[in-house]
Design a protein around this motif. Sequence first.
Motif, PDB file in Angstrom:
ATOM      1  N   THR A 147      24.271  -2.642  14.759  1.00  0.00           N
ATOM      2  CA  THR A 147      24.500  -1.354  14.084  1.00  0.00           C
ATOM      3  C   THR A 147      24.743  -1.489  12.580  1.00  0.00           C
ATOM      4  OG1 THR A 147      26.885  -1.435  14.526  1.00  0.00           O
ATOM      5  CG2 THR A 147      25.503  -0.287  16.145  1.00  0.00           C
ATOM      6  N   SER A 148      25.384  -2.563  12.157  1.00  0.00           N
ATOM      7  CA  SER A 148      25.885  -2.659  10.785  1.00  0.00           C
ATOM      8  C   SER A 148      24.788  -2.669   9.730  1.00  0.00           C
ATOM      9  CB  SER A 148      26.777  -3.888  10.626  1.00  0.00           C
ATOM     10  OG  SER A 148      27.932  -3.770  11.435  1.00  0.00           O
ATOM     11  N   LEU A 149      23.740  -3.454   9.955  1.00  0.00           N
ATOM     12  CA  LEU A 149      22.696  -3.564   8.938  1.00  0.00           C
ATOM     13  C   LEU A 149      22.024  -2.220   8.677  1.00  0.00           C
ATOM     14  CD1 LEU A 149      20.955  -6.973   9.783  1.00  0.00           C
ATOM     15  CD2 LEU A 149      22.729  -6.504   8.080  1.00  0.00           C
ATOM     16  N   ASP A 150      21.691  -1.506   9.739  1.00  0.00           N
ATOM     17  CA  ASP A 150      21.038  -0.203   9.566  1.00  0.00           C
ATOM     18  C   ASP A 150      21.968   0.798   8.889  1.00  0.00           C
ATOM     19  OD1 ASP A 150      18.722  -1.158  10.693  1.00  0.00           O
ATOM     20  OD2 ASP A 150      19.120  -0.313  12.676  1.00  0.00           O
ATOM     21  N   LEU A 151      23.239   0.790   9.280  1.00  0.00           N
ATOM     22  CA  LEU A 151      24.206   1.713   8.679  1.00  0.00           C
ATOM     23  C   LEU A 151      24.319   1.466   7.181  1.00  0.00           C
ATOM     24  CD1 LEU A 151      26.506   3.832   8.848  1.00  0.00           C
ATOM     25  CD2 LEU A 151      28.074   1.916   9.302  1.00  0.00           C
ATOM     26  N   LEU A 152      24.431   0.220   6.800  1.00  0.00           N
ATOM     27  CA  LEU A 152      24.575  -0.113   5.386  1.00  0.00           C
ATOM     28  C   LEU A 152      23.303   0.231   4.611  1.00  0.00           C
ATOM     29  CD1 LEU A 152      26.521  -3.421   5.958  1.00  0.00           C
ATOM     30  CD2 LEU A 152      27.406  -1.417   4.754  1.00  0.00           C
ATOM     31  N   GLN A 153      22.165  -0.050   5.213  1.00  0.00           N
ATOM     32  CA  GLN A 153      20.901   0.271   4.550  1.00  0.00           C
ATOM     33  C   GLN A 153      20.755   1.775   4.330  1.00  0.00           C
ATOM     34  OE1 GLN A 153      17.373  -1.010   6.601  1.00  0.00           O
ATOM     35  NE2 GLN A 153      16.013   0.031   5.181  1.00  0.00           N
ATOM     36  N   GLU A 154      21.090   2.555   5.354  1.00  0.00           N
ATOM     37  CA  GLU A 154      20.980   4.014   5.262  1.00  0.00           C
ATOM     38  C   GLU A 154      21.850   4.579   4.138  1.00  0.00           C
ATOM     39  OE1 GLU A 154      22.140   5.224   9.121  1.00  0.00           O
ATOM     40  OE2 GLU A 154      20.308   4.507  10.092  1.00  0.00           O
ATOM     41  N   ASN A 155      22.931   3.875   3.829  1.00  0.00           N
ATOM     42  CA  ASN A 155      23.855   4.347   2.792  1.00  0.00           C
ATOM     43  C   ASN A 155      23.682   3.604   1.465  1.00  0.00           C
ATOM     44  OD1 ASN A 155      26.032   6.372   4.007  1.00  0.00           O
ATOM     45  ND2 ASN A 155      25.467   4.916   5.616  1.00  0.00           N
ATOM     46  N   TYR A 184      14.397 -15.687   7.463  1.00  0.00           N
ATOM     47  CA  TYR A 184      14.676 -14.803   8.605  1.00  0.00           C
ATOM     48  C   TYR A 184      15.706 -13.756   8.188  1.00  0.00           C
ATOM     49  CZ  TYR A 184      16.298 -12.771  12.890  1.00  0.00           C
ATOM     50  OH  TYR A 184      16.649 -11.841  13.842  1.00  0.00           O
ATOM     51  N   VAL A 185      16.754 -14.189   7.538  1.00  0.00           N
ATOM     52  CA  VAL A 185      17.830 -13.288   7.111  1.00  0.00           C
ATOM     53  C   VAL A 185      17.326 -12.287   6.071  1.00  0.00           C
ATOM     54  CG1 VAL A 185      19.980 -13.256   5.794  1.00  0.00           C
ATOM     55  CG2 VAL A 185      19.709 -14.877   7.669  1.00  0.00           C
ATOM     56  N   LEU A 186      16.558 -12.776   5.119  1.00  0.00           N
ATOM     57  CA  LEU A 186      16.077 -11.916   4.040  1.00  0.00           C
ATOM     58  C   LEU A 186      15.022 -10.919   4.501  1.00  0.00           C
ATOM     59  CD1 LEU A 186      15.828 -14.519   1.124  1.00  0.00           C
ATOM     60  CD2 LEU A 186      17.501 -12.669   1.354  1.00  0.00           C
ATOM     61  N   HIS A 187      14.519 -11.110   5.703  1.00  0.00           N
ATOM     62  CA  HIS A 187      13.484 -10.211   6.217  1.00  0.00           C
ATOM     63  C   HIS A 187      14.009  -8.794   6.415  1.00  0.00           C
ATOM     64  CE1 HIS A 187       9.857  -9.031   8.442  1.00  0.00           C
ATOM     65  NE2 HIS A 187      10.654  -8.467   9.327  1.00  0.00           N
ATOM     66  N   HIS A 188      15.291  -8.662   6.775  1.00  0.00           N
ATOM     67  CA  HIS A 188      15.842  -7.326   7.006  1.00  0.00           C
ATOM     68  C   HIS A 188      16.033  -6.614   5.672  1.00  0.00           C
ATOM     69  CE1 HIS A 188      18.229  -3.999   8.471  1.00  0.00           C
ATOM     70  NE2 HIS A 188      18.020  -4.408   9.719  1.00  0.00           N
ATOM     71  N   ARG A 189      15.579  -5.390   5.590  1.00  0.00           N
ATOM     72  CA  ARG A 189      15.592  -4.665   4.322  1.00  0.00           C
ATOM     73  C   ARG A 189      16.995  -4.372   3.804  1.00  0.00           C
ATOM     74  NH1 ARG A 189      11.886   0.451   5.134  1.00  0.00           N
ATOM     75  NH2 ARG A 189      13.029   0.448   7.117  1.00  0.00           N
ATOM     76  N   ALA A 190      17.990  -4.463   4.662  1.00  0.00           N
ATOM     77  CA  ALA A 190      19.365  -4.219   4.208  1.00  0.00           C
ATOM     78  C   ALA A 190      19.898  -5.370   3.368  1.00  0.00           C
ATOM     79  CB  ALA A 190      20.279  -4.015   5.417  1.00  0.00           C
ATOM     80  N   VAL A 191      19.320  -6.543   3.543  1.00  0.00           N
ATOM     81  CA  VAL A 191      19.846  -7.758   2.891  1.00  0.00           C
ATOM     82  C   VAL A 191      19.331  -7.859   1.461  1.00  0.00           C
ATOM     83  CG1 VAL A 191      19.988 -10.266   2.978  1.00  0.00           C
ATOM     84  CG2 VAL A 191      20.066  -8.931   5.110  1.00  0.00           C
ATOM     85  N   THR A 192      20.275  -7.926   0.538  1.00  0.00           N
ATOM     86  CA  THR A 192      19.950  -8.027  -0.887  1.00  0.00           C
ATOM     87  C   THR A 192      19.906  -9.473  -1.354  1.00  0.00           C
ATOM     88  OG1 THR A 192      20.878  -5.857  -1.372  1.00  0.00           O
ATOM     89  CG2 THR A 192      20.776  -7.415  -3.204  1.00  0.00           C
ATOM     90  N   SER A 193      20.810 -10.297  -0.817  1.00  0.00           N
ATOM     91  CA  SER A 193      20.847 -11.697  -1.241  1.00  0.00           C
ATOM     92  C   SER A 193      21.470 -12.561  -0.157  1.00  0.00           C
ATOM     93  CB  SER A 193      21.657 -11.845  -2.534  1.00  0.00           C
ATOM     94  OG  SER A 193      21.611 -13.176  -3.019  1.00  0.00           O
ATOM     95  N   SER A 194      20.936 -13.763  -0.019  1.00  0.00           N
ATOM     96  CA  SER A 194      21.522 -14.767   0.862  1.00  0.00           C
ATOM     97  C   SER A 194      22.363 -15.699  -0.001  1.00  0.00           C
ATOM     98  CB  SER A 194      20.430 -15.567   1.578  1.00  0.00           C
ATOM     99  OG  SER A 194      20.995 -16.636   2.316  1.00  0.00           O
ATOM    100  N   VAL A 195      23.657 -15.700   0.238  1.00  0.00           N
ATOM    101  CA  VAL A 195      24.584 -16.539  -0.532  1.00  0.00           C
ATOM    102  C   VAL A 195      24.686 -17.889   0.161  1.00  0.00           C
ATOM    103  CG1 VAL A 195      26.893 -16.720  -1.496  1.00  0.00           C
ATOM    104  CG2 VAL A 195      25.849 -14.459  -1.208  1.00  0.00           C
ATOM    105  N   LEU A 196      24.186 -18.919  -0.504  1.00  0.00           N
ATOM    106  CA  LEU A 196      24.159 -20.251   0.090  1.00  0.00           C
ATOM    107  C   LEU A 196      25.261 -21.120  -0.513  1.00  0.00           C
ATOM    108  CD1 LEU A 196      20.296 -20.916   0.073  1.00  0.00           C
ATOM    109  CD2 LEU A 196      21.703 -19.956   1.919  1.00  0.00           C
ATOM    110  N   GLY A 197      26.030 -21.759   0.349  1.00  0.00           N
ATOM    111  CA  GLY A 197      27.057 -22.681  -0.121  1.00  0.00           C
ATOM    112  C   GLY A 197      26.398 -23.907  -0.730  1.00  0.00           C
ATOM    113  N   ILE A 198      26.713 -24.191  -1.975  1.00  0.00           N
ATOM    114  CA  ILE A 198      26.071 -25.298  -2.691  1.00  0.00           C
ATOM    115  C   ILE A 198      27.135 -26.206  -3.296  1.00  0.00           C
ATOM    116  CG2 ILE A 198      24.548 -25.898  -4.623  1.00  0.00           C
ATOM    117  CD1 ILE A 198      23.165 -23.160  -4.180  1.00  0.00           C
ATOM    118  N   ARG A 199      27.011 -27.496  -3.008  1.00  0.00           N
ATOM    119  CA  ARG A 199      27.959 -28.495  -3.525  1.00  0.00           C
ATOM    120  C   ARG A 199      27.258 -29.647  -4.216  1.00  0.00           C
ATOM    121  NH1 ARG A 199      29.553 -32.928  -0.993  1.00  0.00           N
ATOM    122  NH2 ARG A 199      28.663 -32.149   0.959  1.00  0.00           N
TER     123      ARG A 199
END
Length: 298
Positions: free
Chosen positions: A182-190, A245-260
């Motif tokens: 539910t969350s991704l669609d809700l956030l995208q709609e708003n 895969y994660v970025l495929h959903h239109r609600a996702v603006t950025s994938s935050v990757l842990g980098i060390r």
Amino acid sequence: MKYNQLGKSDIKISEVSFGCMSLGEDHEANAKLLHTAFDNGINYFDTADLYQKGENELTLGKAFKAIRDKVVIATKVGNQWRSDGSGWNWNPSKSYILQAVEESLKRLQTDYIDLYQLHGGTLDDPIEETIEAFEQLKHQGKIRQYGISSIRPNVIREYVKRSNIVSNMMQYSLLDRRPEETSLDLLQENNISVLTRGSYTQGLLVNKPPKQYLTFSEDEVRKAAEAVQSVAGTSRTTAEVAVRYVLHHRAVTSSVLGIRTSEQLQDAIQVANAKPLSEDEIDALRRAVRPIVYEQHR
């Protein structure tokens, strides 16, 4: 590098961004890594006052003081360290947020924070008071925008209804598809941006030996990793497939990757330049992993 708008704001951030939590204690080495990321198109850098008791903010501030207006800095608030250093307590009160922001600004060596995020949240919080704090800081110019960092559907719904958040950071990956319910669609709609963490699923989808994860058995995790490898084939890396895969959903603006390390940064840069997955590839990955839903905080 592709750049996406952060919610309804005028801020644009890189599709793949830099999670600073794992940075070490060497400020000079950190600055070199952070500037290499910036030079390769990454402009969004995510930290929190909780990380290393503020040292993480400090290293980010030192690195980018000279080019502050060219980077988007996000940090988080709500976890208050105990005076004896033994741990932290959850504190989303207005008074604490107004106090904590001053310390973050000082450590980051800046007079404004681009995105200030509530680092968690429950329905027992004084939500209106928390929102008042963020709105006040925005009015004062100490923050440009605010958001939350939550996986709880019930908390997300409340902030969508009651606040002007521009983003929500949440764990999301092929092995944790709970946000898809539910969350991704809700956030995208708003028009609220989703910032994801955990795209590699602790490395289980990329290079780590399989183990039990959430409700998945070791064998199910192995099959998920094999599906990622199959889609990757010989022309892509497993990291590219996991993040794409994660970025495929239109609600996702950025994938935050842990980098060390520089190696992890090079992986992130390669992911940023990778082509999107096809619908057939997305379907193949979804067929390989059963969907799960949140059992609590619904």
